[in-house]
Scaffold this motif. Structure first.
Motif, PDB file in Angstrom:
ATOM      1  N   ALA A 168      -7.699  64.965 -37.024  1.00 39.07           N
ATOM      2  CA  ALA A 168      -7.393  63.780 -37.821  1.00 39.07           C
ATOM      3  C   ALA A 168      -7.226  64.134 -39.295  1.00 39.07           C
ATOM      4  O   ALA A 168      -6.210  63.817 -39.912  1.00 39.07           O
ATOM      5  N   ILE A 169      -8.231  64.797 -39.873  1.00 38.21           N
ATOM      6  CA  ILE A 169      -8.234  65.075 -41.305  1.00 38.21           C
ATOM      7  C   ILE A 169      -8.700  66.505 -41.568  1.00 38.21           C
ATOM      8  O   ILE A 169      -9.689  66.957 -41.001  1.00 38.21           O
ATOM      9  N   CYS A 170      -7.977  67.196 -42.438  1.00 43.47           N
ATOM     10  CA  CYS A 170      -8.456  68.461 -42.998  1.00 43.47           C
ATOM     11  C   CYS A 170      -8.901  68.120 -44.413  1.00 43.47           C
ATOM     12  O   CYS A 170      -8.078  67.928 -45.304  1.00 43.47           O
ATOM     13  N   SER A 171     -10.195  68.023 -44.590  1.00 44.27           N
ATOM     14  CA  SER A 171     -10.737  67.486 -45.828  1.00 44.27           C
ATOM     15  C   SER A 171     -10.949  68.585 -46.860  1.00 44.27           C
ATOM     16  O   SER A 171     -11.817  69.438 -46.702  1.00 44.27           O
ATOM     17  N   GLY A 172     -10.122  68.553 -47.900  1.00 38.86           N
ATOM     18  CA  GLY A 172     -10.205  69.546 -48.972  1.00 38.86           C
ATOM     19  C   GLY A 172      -9.214  70.674 -48.857  1.00 38.86           C
ATOM     20  O   GLY A 172      -9.109  71.493 -49.776  1.00 38.86           O
ATOM     21  N   VAL A 173      -8.454  70.732 -47.753  1.00 38.49           N
ATOM     22  CA  VAL A 173      -7.540  71.856 -47.562  1.00 38.49           C
ATOM     23  C   VAL A 173      -6.201  71.397 -46.968  1.00 38.49           C
ATOM     24  O   VAL A 173      -6.115  70.344 -46.341  1.00 38.49           O
ATOM     25  N   GLU A 230      -5.772  80.875 -43.547  1.00 39.48           N
ATOM     26  CA  GLU A 230      -4.698  79.985 -43.094  1.00 39.48           C
ATOM     27  C   GLU A 230      -4.857  78.547 -43.587  1.00 39.48           C
ATOM     28  O   GLU A 230      -4.478  77.599 -42.912  1.00 39.48           O
ATOM     29  N   PHE A 231      -5.386  78.394 -44.794  1.00 40.27           N
ATOM     30  CA  PHE A 231      -5.310  77.097 -45.447  1.00 40.27           C
ATOM     31  C   PHE A 231      -5.261  77.303 -46.954  1.00 40.27           C
ATOM     32  O   PHE A 231      -5.619  78.360 -47.473  1.00 40.27           O
ATOM     33  N   GLU A 232      -4.821  76.271 -47.648  1.00 39.76           N
ATOM     34  CA  GLU A 232      -4.789  76.268 -49.110  1.00 39.76           C
ATOM     35  C   GLU A 232      -5.720  75.160 -49.595  1.00 39.76           C
ATOM     36  O   GLU A 232      -5.529  73.990 -49.246  1.00 39.76           O
ATOM     37  N   PRO A 233      -6.750  75.468 -50.379  1.00 36.88           N
ATOM     38  CA  PRO A 233      -7.667  74.427 -50.846  1.00 36.88           C
ATOM     39  C   PRO A 233      -7.021  73.546 -51.906  1.00 36.88           C
ATOM     40  O   PRO A 233      -5.995  73.905 -52.505  1.00 36.88           O
ATOM     41  N   GLY A 234      -7.614  72.370 -52.129  1.00 40.01           N
ATOM     42  CA  GLY A 234      -7.099  71.455 -53.140  1.00 40.01           C
ATOM     43  C   GLY A 234      -6.259  70.330 -52.590  1.00 40.01           C
ATOM     44  O   GLY A 234      -5.509  69.691 -53.341  1.00 40.01           O
ATOM     45  N   PHE A 235      -6.394  70.033 -51.279  1.00 40.52           N
ATOM     46  CA  PHE A 235      -5.597  68.980 -50.632  1.00 40.52           C
ATOM     47  C   PHE A 235      -6.453  68.243 -49.612  1.00 40.52           C
ATOM     48  O   PHE A 235      -7.522  68.701 -49.222  1.00 40.52           O
ATOM     49  N   ILE A 236      -5.951  67.091 -49.162  1.00 42.32           N
ATOM     50  CA  ILE A 236      -6.443  66.456 -47.954  1.00 42.32           C
ATOM     51  C   ILE A 236      -5.234  66.269 -47.043  1.00 42.32           C
ATOM     52  O   ILE A 236      -4.188  65.770 -47.472  1.00 42.32           O
TER      53      ILE A 236
END
Length: 349
Positions: free
Chosen positions: A288-293, A269-275
């Protein structure tokens, strides 16, 4: 008081012992040969002693010159590492001094090499006790417990509190005035194993990445302004009502390695390559932050950090539920030990 044998006496005894051995092996040696042997070895020992002294003096001189160089950085006047790079032509990673718009001077780490350099460390999120559940040390959620009357917890994502020291950013939570004072365009994120010394952060990081689309221009130039627009608090509505997801450029690692740092259930339930910012979960608590996904599901407590001060009791903390099935076991919803035991360092440029 006993000080031990004199080094010169020890040298003489060693030489004398060597002579005795030689005499035993060859009784034909003359007195003159013995005296020459002792003289040559004393000269060799003296030469080595001089060389040792010179090496110590050179090392001391080098350290002193390096300290002078570091001290001279305190004369720089700049509000960000980018300004120091551009104005003073500095290209070496390390600690520098910055000045806020109100004249406050503080020290932080500058990454002067990644993607052109000029990245200012403004904060770090460090989980000191994964089983603590919003206790002392959980500055990015709540040090006051899991309290429904304090939905924002300590509120440090959206206030001007500062804490910690730059050099200890992998050993404790850290937030400096640059978090709210710098007007930036992009962010960089490093995941560095806990307690690593500053000079090894770059090489030790399990992930390093940055944005390059100047997204912070849309949100006031820093995280304080972004989180004012997207309040991180409990009871905020649907889990699909989240903040921006910004694509990243990898400096170390890639999408696949990011994905594998989390548990198999989380990967679905996440896609990598984002913040991603302000990702809400099923219990309507905002991370607050999803770091890397980029979150695509609603169990964000297993792969996002920080948030408010009122969660499901087993989720509260700076790394809310990274050890849900087994600490470091990378089973079910649990993140890997590498991710759980690494500080998240946040930079601006």
């Amino acid at each position: 008081m006993f000080y031990g044998p004199n080094p010169r006496d020890m040298l003489y005894l060693t030489l004398l012992f060597s002579v005795v051995l030689v005499l035993v092996e060859d009784a034909s040696l003359t007195t003159l040969q013995i005296e020459n042997f002792i003289s040559e070895n004393e000269e060799l020992a003296h030469t080595e002693a001089i060389r040792d002294v010179e090496m110590t003096q050179n090392l001391t001189r080098t350290n002193f010159e390096h300290l002078v160089k570091l001290s001279n950085r305190s004369s720089y006047v700049a509000r960000s590492c980018k300004e120091i790079r551009d104005r003073y032509n500095e290209h070496e990673d390390g600690l520098y001094y910055l000045t806020t718009a109100n004249g406050m001077v503080y020290q932080t780490f500058c990454d002067m090499t990644t993607a052109g350099g000029g990245w200012t460390l403004v904060s770090s999120v460090h989980e000191n006790n994964i089983h603590g559940r919003c206790t002392v040390g959980d500055r990015w959620t709540s040090q006051q417990g899991n309290d429904a009357n304090l939905p924002d917890g300590d509120g440090n994502w959206s206030n001007r509190n500062t804490f910690g020291a730059a050099e200890g950013a992998t050993s404790d939570d850290y937030k400096n005035p640059g978090y709210y004072d710098i007007v930036a365009e992009d962010m960089s994120v490093w995941h560095v194993p806990n307690n690593f010394p500053l000079q090894h952060w770059n090489m030790a990081a399990i992930l390093r990445y940055h944005t390059d689309n100047h997204f912070l221009r849309l949100y006031g130039g820093n995280l304080l302004e972004l989180f004012k627009q997207y309040q991180v608090r409990y009871n905020v509505g649907s889990c699909m009502n989240r903040g921006p997801a910004v694509p990243i450029v990898y400096d170390h690692g890639d999408r696949e390695s990011t994905k594998m740092l989390y548990g198999p259930s989380a990967r679905a339930e996440f896609e990598p390559g984002f913040i991603t910012f302000r990702a809400i979960n099923n219990e309507r608590a905002a991370m607050a932050i999803c770091s890397g996904v980029k979150a695509t599901g609603c169990n964000t407590e297993h792969y996002c950090i920080g948030g408010g001060g009122y969660f499901d009791p087993i989720q509260c903390g700076d790394f809310p539920s990274f050890e849900y099935d087994k600490l470091g076991g990378q089973q079910g919803w649990s993140a890997s030990r590498e991710m759980t035991e690494a500080a998240v360092l946040l930079f601006y440029r």
